[in-house]
Motif scaffolding. Structure first.
Motif, PDB file in Angstrom:
ATOM      1  N   TYR A 256       0.909  -1.179  -0.076  1.00 16.51           N
ATOM      2  CA  TYR A 256      -0.078   0.102  -0.061  1.00 16.51           C
ATOM      3  C   TYR A 256       0.925   1.179  -0.175  1.00 16.51           C
ATOM      4  N   LYS A 257       1.952   1.103   0.681  1.00 14.66           N
ATOM      5  CA  LYS A 257       2.755   2.402   0.821  1.00 14.66           C
ATOM      6  C   LYS A 257       3.271   2.563  -0.634  1.00 14.66           C
ATOM      7  N   THR A 258       3.667   1.702  -1.258  1.00 17.81           N
ATOM      8  CA  THR A 258       4.230   1.701  -2.714  1.00 17.81           C
ATOM      9  C   THR A 258       3.285   2.264  -3.673  1.00 17.81           C
ATOM     10  N   ILE A 259       2.089   1.963  -3.483  1.00 24.14           N
ATOM     11  CA  ILE A 259       1.014   2.131  -4.253  1.00 24.14           C
ATOM     12  C   ILE A 259       0.804   3.723  -4.069  1.00 24.14           C
ATOM     13  N   PHE A 260       0.850   4.274  -2.667  1.00 24.49           N
ATOM     14  CA  PHE A 260       0.766   5.750  -2.463  1.00 24.49           C
ATOM     15  C   PHE A 260       1.808   6.537  -3.080  1.00 24.49           C
ATOM     16  N   MET A 261       3.113   5.930  -3.135  1.00 23.40           N
ATOM     17  CA  MET A 261       4.234   6.679  -3.653  1.00 23.40           C
ATOM     18  C   MET A 261       4.167   6.868  -5.005  1.00 23.40           C
ATOM     19  N   THR A 262       3.692   5.897  -5.756  1.00 26.72           N
ATOM     20  CA  THR A 262       3.495   5.785  -7.142  1.00 26.72           C
ATOM     21  C   THR A 262       2.700   6.456  -7.649  1.00 26.72           C
ATOM     22  N   ALA A 263       1.368   6.822  -6.711  1.00 28.69           N
ATOM     23  CA  ALA A 263       0.233   7.573  -7.328  1.00 28.69           C
ATOM     24  C   ALA A 263       0.785   8.978  -7.094  1.00 28.69           C
ATOM     25  N   LEU A 287       7.981  20.006 -15.250  1.00 30.20           N
ATOM     26  CA  LEU A 287       7.841  18.678 -15.974  1.00 30.20           C
ATOM     27  C   LEU A 287       7.514  17.472 -15.322  1.00 30.20           C
ATOM     28  N   ARG A 288       8.082  17.383 -14.104  1.00 30.02           N
ATOM     29  CA  ARG A 288       7.602  16.239 -13.302  1.00 30.02           C
ATOM     30  C   ARG A 288       6.060  16.454 -13.196  1.00 30.02           C
ATOM     31  N   MET A 289       5.551  17.525 -12.961  1.00 29.79           N
ATOM     32  CA  MET A 289       4.106  17.769 -12.554  1.00 29.79           C
ATOM     33  C   MET A 289       3.292  17.529 -13.911  1.00 29.79           C
ATOM     34  N   ASP A 290       3.735  17.806 -14.976  1.00 30.96           N
ATOM     35  CA  ASP A 290       3.226  17.521 -16.204  1.00 30.96           C
ATOM     36  C   ASP A 290       3.046  16.132 -16.731  1.00 30.96           C
ATOM     37  N   ARG A 291       4.118  15.521 -16.419  1.00 31.77           N
ATOM     38  CA  ARG A 291       4.196  14.037 -16.595  1.00 31.77           C
ATOM     39  C   ARG A 291       3.218  13.414 -15.453  1.00 31.77           C
ATOM     40  N   TRP A 292       3.269  13.810 -14.175  1.00 30.36           N
ATOM     41  CA  TRP A 292       2.277  13.111 -13.287  1.00 30.36           C
ATOM     42  C   TRP A 292       0.740  13.388 -13.854  1.00 30.36           C
ATOM     43  N   MET A 293       0.371  14.565 -14.446  1.00 28.33           N
ATOM     44  CA  MET A 293      -0.919  14.630 -14.636  1.00 28.33           C
ATOM     45  C   MET A 293      -1.096  13.933 -15.873  1.00 28.33           C
ATOM     46  N   ASP A 294      -0.306  13.789 -16.820  1.00 28.33           N
ATOM     47  CA  ASP A 294      -0.399  13.022 -17.959  1.00 28.33           C
ATOM     48  C   ASP A 294      -0.739  11.626 -17.593  1.00 28.33           C
ATOM     49  N   ASN A 295       0.090  11.067 -16.903  1.00 25.44           N
ATOM     50  CA  ASN A 295      -0.121   9.410 -16.320  1.00 25.44           C
ATOM     51  C   ASN A 295      -1.345   9.400 -15.734  1.00 25.44           C
ATOM     52  N   TYR A 296      -1.859  10.267 -14.724  1.00 26.33           N
ATOM     53  CA  TYR A 296      -3.254  10.138 -14.218  1.00 26.33           C
ATOM     54  C   TYR A 296      -4.223  10.149 -15.279  1.00 26.33           C
ATOM     55  N   ILE A 297      -4.209  11.005 -16.294  1.00 29.39           N
ATOM     56  CA  ILE A 297      -5.262  11.026 -17.576  1.00 29.39           C
ATOM     57  C   ILE A 297      -5.287   9.628 -17.854  1.00 29.39           C
ATOM     58  N   LYS A 298      -4.077   9.139 -18.287  1.00 30.60           N
ATOM     59  CA  LYS A 298      -3.909   7.870 -18.871  1.00 30.60           C
ATOM     60  C   LYS A 298      -4.577   6.560 -17.925  1.00 30.60           C
ATOM     61  N   LEU A 299      -4.168   6.714 -16.800  1.00 26.53           N
ATOM     62  CA  LEU A 299      -4.624   5.951 -15.960  1.00 26.53           C
ATOM     63  C   LEU A 299      -6.183   5.945 -15.688  1.00 26.53           C
ATOM     64  N   ASP A 300      -6.581   6.986 -15.704  1.00 22.20           N
ATOM     65  CA  ASP A 300      -8.301   7.209 -15.605  1.00 22.20           C
ATOM     66  C   ASP A 300      -8.852   6.525 -16.693  1.00 22.20           C
ATOM     67  N   ARG A 301      -8.208   6.925 -17.812  1.00 25.36           N
ATOM     68  CA  ARG A 301      -8.823   6.444 -19.216  1.00 25.36           C
ATOM     69  C   ARG A 301      -9.000   4.770 -18.990  1.00 25.36           C
TER      70      ARG A 301
END
Length: 324
Positions: A256-263, A287-301
């Motif tokens: 669970y800690k790994t999941i939180f750190m990955t999210a 750029l890290r923030m942009d990559r994080w948002m992009d990854n969220y959009i992909k995961l949500d999709r």
């Protein structure tokens, strides 16, 4: 024009009618397309209030080039016919002129005053959210576009950032789908701000200092987590996980800690948006923030897709091993 120039070079090496003729047809197509695209590009990109002026520049350039080019290239045709130049010289000169014209057009386009992007009209949901914010001061359902404008105004005026109360999970249950659906559009909007931010950062030191001033004001007002906020956020996450069917995390704590750190990956290695290193060069963090948002959009999709593959098979098609 650039493509036409390359075709001219091809014509200079063509041997035989059946090679030369198709290339000539292609050349005519490129030449006509160049004229159409040059005019339409000028009309589309030039701001309305300066459009006539820039169309005049383009027309003057076209007429001047039409007048000068024959004077420049005809001596090469005469020299080639008289044997002073090798075969194909005239066509190669034509190609060079076309390529030079393409470069000139690119330089001209680069000098265009870029028109401002038109703001999309507010949706009914945005209007309702703004009315609620103006009545209560609660920005909970403002879109990222609306909230960004408000926060930037507050930072410029030295006012505290607009903040929503976190609230309880029970209060949010009726709006969970709305919250998640709005996040997709909000993240796309926030990502759209990055190119302009990078352009401003690389424009000059004056612009960098302006950005740093905004960043310092943001960091001063936004890096502290009050104790009450910590409790509310933590309890909300626990309530959501129980609602979503997750089991007691102590059965596999590190997972669970790994999941939180990955999210929520590291955005600021030194843990502070207002650190000297981040102020000196915030681009890696952006750029890290942009990559994080992009990854969220992909995961949500991916999470939103219905799993349909299993429906392609009838369960009667499966047979356990050892059974007949």
């Amino acid at each position: 024009e650039g493509c036409a120039g390359l075709v001219f070079f091809g014509l200079s090496e063509a041997r035989g009618f059946w090679v030369f003729a198709p290339l000539m047809l292609v050349l005519q197509a490129f030449s006509m397309a160049a004229g159409v695209l040059a005019n339409s590009t000028m009309i589309e990109l030039a701001p309305k209030e300066h459009r006539d002026q820039w169309i005049g520049y383009q027309g003057a350039f076209t007429q001047l080039s039409s007048a000068l080019c024959p004077l420049i290239i005809m001596p090469f045709l005469s020299g080639e016919m008289e044997g002073d130049f090798p075969g194909g010289t005239y066509l190669k000169i034509n190609g060079s002129v076309c390529l030079g014209s393409a470069i000139a057009y690119l330089a001209l386009v680069a000098k265009f005053p870029i028109p401002k992007k038109k703001e999309p009209a507010e949706t009914e949901e945005e209007k309702a959210a703004m009315a609620e914010y103006e009545a209560t001061g609660n920005p909970k359902f403002l879109s990222a576009r609306q909230l960004h404008k408000i926060q930037m105004t507050h930072l410029k005026e030295g006012k505290p950032l607009a903040r929503a109360t976190w609230g309880t999970f029970a209060d949010d249950v009726p709006d969970l789908e709305r919250i998640q659906a709005s996040a997709r559009d909000n993240l796309r909007y926030l990502r759209s701000l990055l190119p302009e931010r990078l352009r401003m950062w690389h424009k000059g030191e004056a612009e960098r200092e302006q950005i740093r001033g905004m960043m310092r004001a943001w960091a001063e007002d936004n890096t502290v987590w009050p104790e009450q906020v910590q409790k509310e956020v933590g309890q909300w996450v626990v309530d959501w996980m129980q609602h979503a069917g997750y089991t007691n995390p102590t059965s596999n704590a590190n997972l669970y800690k790994t999941i939180f750190m990955t999210a929520f990956p590291v955005l600021m290695p030194d843990r502070s948006a207002g650190s000297e290193a981040n102020m000196r060069d915030p681009v890696p963090g952006w750029l890290r923030m942009d990559r994080w948002m992009d990854n969220y959009i992909k995961l949500d999709r991916l999470n939103s897709r219905e799993v349909q593959c299993i429906t392609l098979f009838r369960m009667t098609h499966f047979r356990l091993a050892g059974l007949s």
